[in-house]
Write a protein that holds these residues in place. Structure first.
Motif, PDB file in Angstrom:
ATOM      1  N   SER A  13       0.825  -1.049  -0.089  1.00 27.67           N
ATOM      2  CA  SER A  13      -0.068   0.108   0.152  1.00 27.67           C
ATOM      3  C   SER A  13       0.933   1.191   0.022  1.00 27.67           C
ATOM      4  O   SER A  13       2.163   1.253   0.253  1.00 27.67           O
ATOM      5  CB  SER A  13      -0.748  -0.088   1.403  1.00 27.67           C
ATOM      6  N   TRP A  25      -3.992   3.522  -0.774  1.00 23.43           N
ATOM      7  CA  TRP A  25      -4.412   2.805  -1.768  1.00 23.43           C
ATOM      8  C   TRP A  25      -3.791   1.330  -1.462  1.00 23.43           C
ATOM      9  O   TRP A  25      -2.582   1.172  -0.827  1.00 23.43           O
ATOM     10  CB  TRP A  25      -3.899   3.008  -3.255  1.00 23.43           C
ATOM     11  N   ILE A  44      -6.796  -3.627  -6.994  1.00 20.69           N
ATOM     12  CA  ILE A  44      -6.687  -2.524  -6.494  1.00 20.69           C
ATOM     13  C   ILE A  44      -7.544  -1.729  -5.857  1.00 20.69           C
ATOM     14  O   ILE A  44      -8.847  -1.716  -6.432  1.00 20.69           O
ATOM     15  CB  ILE A  44      -5.992  -1.680  -7.669  1.00 20.69           C
ATOM     16  N   SER A  45      -7.487  -1.177  -4.640  1.00 20.54           N
ATOM     17  CA  SER A  45      -8.507  -0.608  -3.925  1.00 20.54           C
ATOM     18  C   SER A  45      -8.092   0.528  -3.165  1.00 20.54           C
ATOM     19  O   SER A  45      -6.808   0.872  -2.961  1.00 20.54           O
ATOM     20  CB  SER A  45      -9.137  -1.670  -3.015  1.00 20.54           C
ATOM     21  N   GLY A  46      -9.179   1.407  -2.738  1.00 21.13           N
ATOM     22  CA  GLY A  46      -8.947   2.658  -2.178  1.00 21.13           C
ATOM     23  C   GLY A  46      -8.913   3.990  -3.026  1.00 21.13           C
ATOM     24  O   GLY A  46      -9.168   4.982  -2.168  1.00 21.13           O
ATOM     25  N   PHE A  47      -9.565   3.900  -4.054  1.00 15.09           N
ATOM     26  CA  PHE A  47      -9.893   5.181  -4.544  1.00 15.09           C
ATOM     27  C   PHE A  47     -11.211   5.483  -4.492  1.00 15.09           C
ATOM     28  O   PHE A  47     -12.190   4.870  -4.387  1.00 15.09           O
ATOM     29  CB  PHE A  47      -9.851   4.914  -6.368  1.00 15.09           C
ATOM     30  N   GLN A  54      -9.214  11.483  -8.176  1.00 15.99           N
ATOM     31  CA  GLN A  54      -9.037  10.229  -7.900  1.00 15.99           C
ATOM     32  C   GLN A  54      -9.416   9.228  -8.736  1.00 15.99           C
ATOM     33  O   GLN A  54      -9.034   8.216  -9.301  1.00 15.99           O
ATOM     34  CB  GLN A  54      -9.411   9.708  -6.643  1.00 15.99           C
ATOM     35  N   ARG A  58      -7.514   6.585 -10.962  1.00 23.71           N
ATOM     36  CA  ARG A  58      -7.803   5.166 -11.138  1.00 23.71           C
ATOM     37  C   ARG A  58      -7.981   4.679 -12.627  1.00 23.71           C
ATOM     38  O   ARG A  58      -7.677   3.755 -12.917  1.00 23.71           O
ATOM     39  CB  ARG A  58      -9.204   4.867 -10.425  1.00 23.71           C
TER      40      ARG A  58
END
Length: 80
Positions: A13, A25, A44-47, A54, A58
């Protein structure tokens, strides 16, 4: 001495402190047996897709992975 089990997952991350709140992220790779081969899963995560910058980041990242990184990975894996 017993060998450690093979690794099947890599997660990393990073945080962008410029945002308010800071954006974090997470990228997760997993290897799973499938038939006589291996399936590679990438998540992929966190956007925050409600944030325009963002969402643009992404989308650019997705294009890069799909058009450059993943095809190249397939080439590298296929090399003897």
């Amino acid at each position: 001495m017993v060998a450690p089990p093979p690794l099947h997952q890599l997660t990393y991350s990073w945080t962008d402190l410029r945002g308010d709140p800071p954006a974090r992220w997470l990228v997760d790779w997993q290897l799973r047996p499938q038939g006589r081969g291996t399936r590679i899963l990438l998540h992929i995560s966190g956007f925050d897709l409600t944030d325009r910058r963002q969402k643009m980041a992404r989308n650019a990242l997705e294009r890069g992975w799909n058009n450059t990184v993943l095809p190249r990975l397939a080439d590298v894996v296929a090399e003897p």
